[in-house]
Design a protein around this motif. Structure first.
Motif, mmCIF file in Angstrom:
data_model
loop_
_atom_site.group_PDB
_atom_site.id
_atom_site.type_symbol
_atom_site.label_atom_id
_atom_site.label_comp_id
_atom_site.label_asym_id
_atom_site.label_seq_id
_atom_site.Cartn_x
_atom_site.Cartn_y
_atom_site.Cartn_z
ATOM 1 N N THR A 1 20.067 14.180 70.475
ATOM 2 C CA THR A 1 19.115 15.164 69.955
ATOM 3 C C THR A 1 19.671 16.569 70.061
ATOM 4 O O THR A 1 19.540 17.381 69.136
ATOM 5 C CB THR A 1 17.785 15.066 70.717
ATOM 6 N N ALA A 2 20.313 16.860 71.193
ATOM 7 C CA ALA A 2 20.891 18.189 71.376
ATOM 8 C C ALA A 2 21.970 18.458 70.334
ATOM 9 O O ALA A 2 22.075 19.564 69.787
ATOM 10 C CB ALA A 2 21.465 18.314 72.785
ATOM 11 N N ALA A 3 22.791 17.443 70.041
ATOM 12 C CA ALA A 3 23.847 17.601 69.034
ATOM 13 C C ALA A 3 23.256 17.834 67.650
ATOM 14 O O ALA A 3 23.768 18.641 66.864
ATOM 15 C CB ALA A 3 24.749 16.376 69.031
ATOM 16 N N LYS A 4 22.146 17.154 67.367
ATOM 17 C CA LYS A 4 21.491 17.329 66.067
ATOM 18 C C LYS A 4 20.953 18.743 65.923
ATOM 19 O O LYS A 4 21.130 19.394 64.877
ATOM 20 C CB LYS A 4 20.359 16.302 65.925
ATOM 21 N N TRP A 5 20.292 19.243 66.969
ATOM 22 C CA TRP A 5 19.763 20.598 66.924
ATOM 23 C C TRP A 5 20.881 21.624 66.810
ATOM 24 O O TRP A 5 20.749 22.632 66.114
ATOM 25 C CB TRP A 5 18.924 20.876 68.171
ATOM 26 N N ALA A 6 21.990 21.386 67.513
ATOM 27 C CA ALA A 6 23.123 22.311 67.442
ATOM 28 C C ALA A 6 23.690 22.369 66.027
ATOM 29 O O ALA A 6 24.107 23.430 65.553
ATOM 30 C CB ALA A 6 24.194 21.895 68.433
ATOM 31 N N GLU A 7 23.680 21.222 65.346
ATOM 32 C CA GLU A 7 24.186 21.186 63.978
ATOM 33 C C GLU A 7 23.280 21.961 63.028
ATOM 34 O O GLU A 7 23.743 22.621 62.091
ATOM 35 C CB GLU A 7 24.319 19.734 63.515
ATOM 36 N N ILE A 8 21.979 21.896 63.294
ATOM 37 C CA ILE A 8 21.023 22.578 62.424
ATOM 38 C C ILE A 8 20.949 24.074 62.725
ATOM 39 O O ILE A 8 21.026 24.910 61.817
ATOM 40 C CB ILE A 8 19.618 21.940 62.560
ATOM 41 N N TYR A 9 20.809 24.393 64.016
ATOM 42 C CA TYR A 9 20.559 25.781 64.396
ATOM 43 C C TYR A 9 21.792 26.518 64.903
ATOM 44 O O TYR A 9 21.787 27.742 64.991
ATOM 45 C CB TYR A 9 19.465 25.835 65.474
ATOM 46 N N GLY A 10 22.842 25.761 65.284
ATOM 47 C CA GLY A 10 24.007 26.390 65.876
ATOM 48 C C GLY A 10 23.896 26.441 67.389
ATOM 49 O O GLY A 10 22.835 26.187 67.961
#
Length: 552
Positions: free
Chosen positions: A189-198
């Motif tokens: 989940t953290a990786a997904k958010w990082a991809e979306i928001y940086g």
């Protein structure tokens, strides 16, 4: 003591006179001179002179002893100033998501003896990060002191800490774990958010070139003139500053967007007009107090206070300068609130009050900017602020950057108490804080702004544009933070039922039970104390105001 010695001398001379017999005229003349007034005067005078010399010599020896003891007191107890290396774990941006990073040998500084301090807000600790920069003790040295000359008066430069220091190392001052408040997202989940928001990706590639001493400490308030920064300091490194500011701007924008999304106003899917209107919830109006005779309508006695707040242009710039100063000097930024029981968070867990909610959001962000955030909730149930304002520097602190007043229920009509808080807050410490109030008297704010050049403001409740809860079914369609925050007229019972979320004792499965009876919930769950959702929103409003200032 002098009187006693004079009496003893007179007694001895008198006894000698009684035991003396006349032998011849010459002897009689000598004896007469010896036993006369002149000789007694000489004896007494000589004794007093000897006593003065004796006292002077003993005082001189005592002074030398104290000076020597003072030198010894601050020397390192060891023969070397460099302690043995210890193994700690450091994390770089490349592996910050990998908890098992490679241990490195580092030489930590040795802290000088200091008085223990405590704060209202417990600060997160990390084995790899110093909570605050510390300096080594000076090594033992042999020196010769000319005791005939007075001790030299220390100049500004003598305040500099010449030993190794972490204060100029970005990796030491800009990494701080968030407050423990699970659950955290899993790695996917953290990786997904990082991809979306940086995500944050800045680090100092030239850290080994930075100054090894705390060169800022020799300047009052760390106010180093621009042309006196060392050439290798990060503050004059254009590459460092540009990348640092770019990452900081992106971080602040992500945090602001997260708060909007938390209340159902995320950017995704909104029309351009909706992107503009969503800002109204956290908007701070800037008022010209040279002409204004009252607060904005929203902040007058019957106003809804539904926006972010109001301030002045000069006060806004003042807050921005304080934030920039803390960033440029890797200093602390301290936020303190004085108030009544509602502000203290009664009826809730302590970490649910709005000051701790502000800290939860802002502490990791300040850490990335190289600043240590200190947040204190010094509100007290059943009282106001006047008892604390009388000792403002000793109770609230003497290095406050942002001071808040929230005591309307107990002091809302007590102008002298509010005036005391404002005056003591402004003059009681080493820093002159920005002062924000919640329901504080407008005329008092205007007075200190216009006549004392104080930076002021008033924060609101930030409820504008939020949907009402109408039923349990409809509540399930609302964002979590908004559910049961404010209810429609025919659904008020729902808001009262869902107002608080805490318990005093969690049942354990290991057989441990408290010896004393535990209350079911935190005390103070009354209809005039706000619940956790209101505190959370107020904390987000304060955070948004500071984030907007950082962005400016």
């Amino acid at each position: 003591m002098n009187v006693l010695e004079m009496e003893e001398a007179e007694s001895m001379v008198g006894t000698g006179r009684r035991k003396t017999t006349k032998a011849n005229p010459h002897a009689e003349g000598v004896l007469s001179w010896i036993t006369g007034r002149n000789f007694l005067t000489y004896i007494v005078g000589g004794a007093m002179l000897a006593l003065i010399l004796l006292l002077y010599a003993s005082t001189k020896d005592s002074t030398e002893s104290q000076i020597n003891m003072g030198d010894v007191e601050f020397k390192s107890p060891t023969s070397s100033t460099i302690p043995a290396p210890v193994t700690t774990t450091t994390t770089t941006p490349d592996d910050e998501d990998q908890p098992d990073s490679t241990p490195q040998e580092v030489t930590p500084p040795v802290s000088p003896p200091t008085a223990a301090t405590s704060s209202t807000t417990p600060q997160p600790q990390s084995a790899a990060v110093e909570d605050s920069p510390t300096e080594p003790e000076p090594s033992p040295t042999t020196s010769t002191t000319n005791n005939n000359n007075p001790l030299p008066t220390p100049d500004v430069a003598s305040n500099a800490k010449d030993g190794p220091s972490d204060v100029n190392f970005y990796s030491k001052v800009a990494t701080q774990p968030p407050l423990i408040d699970p659950p955290f997202p899993d790695e996917a989940t953290a990786a997904k958010w990082a991809e979306i928001y940086g995500k944050w990706s800045f680090w100092d590639g030239d850290e080994d070139m930075r100054p090894k001493t705390d060169f800022l400490s020799k300047y009052p308030n760390k106010d180093c003139p621009g042309d006196e920064f060392p050439d290798d300091a990060w503050q004059v490194d254009a590459v460092f500053v540009n990348h640092y500011l770019n990452e900081a701007d992106a971080l602040v924008a992500r945090a602001m967007e997260a708060i909007f999304a938390e209340y159902g106003k995320g950017r995704e899917g909104l029309e351009p007009q909706e992107l503009t209107t969503r800002k109204r919830q956290f908007h701070w109006e800037q008022v010209d107090l040279s002409t204004a005779t009252d607060a904005p309508p929203e902040y007058q006695r019957k106003g809804g206070r539904g926006t972010g707040g109001w301030t002045t242009t000069r006060s806004q710039k003042g807050l921005e300068r304080r934030l920039l100063h803390a960033m440029m000097t890797s200093d602390t930024f301290t936020v303190v609130m004085g108030g009544h029981s509602a502000a203290a968070g009664e009826g809730n867990h302590f970490k649910q009050n709005y000051m701790m909610q502000f800290h939860k959001v802002m502490a990791p962000i300040f850490a990335r900017l190289g600043v240590k955030l200190i947040t204190r909730n010094v509100a007290m149930g059943g009282l106001g602020t006047i008892q604390h304002a009388l000792g403002s520097a000793g109770i609230y602190g003497d290095e406050i950057d942002l001071l808040l007043w929230d005591s309307g229920m107990t002091e809302g009509r007590d102008q002298p108490a509010m005036d005391m808080f404002l005056r003591q807050g402004l003059i009681g410490g080493k820093r002159v804080p920005v002062i924000w109030g919640y329901g504080i008297d407008f005329d008092l704010l205007k007075n200190v702004h216009e006549n004392a050049d104080a930076d002021i403001g008033e924060f609101g409740s930030a409820t504008e544009g939020l949907p009402l809860t109408e039923s349990r079914q409809q509540a399930e369609t609302l964002p979590w933070a908004v559910r049961y925050l404010h209810c429609a007229e025919d659904a008020q019972d729902l808001c009262r039922e869902m107002k608080y979320c805490n318990t005093c004792w969690q049942v354990r499965n290991d057989g441990i039970e408290p010896k004393e009876h535990q209350a079911q919930n935190a005390k103070g769950q009354t209809n005039w104390h706000p619940g956790w959702r209101v505190h959370q929103l107020t904390g987000r409003n304060l955070a948004m105001a500071v984030l907007q200032s950082l962005q400016s």
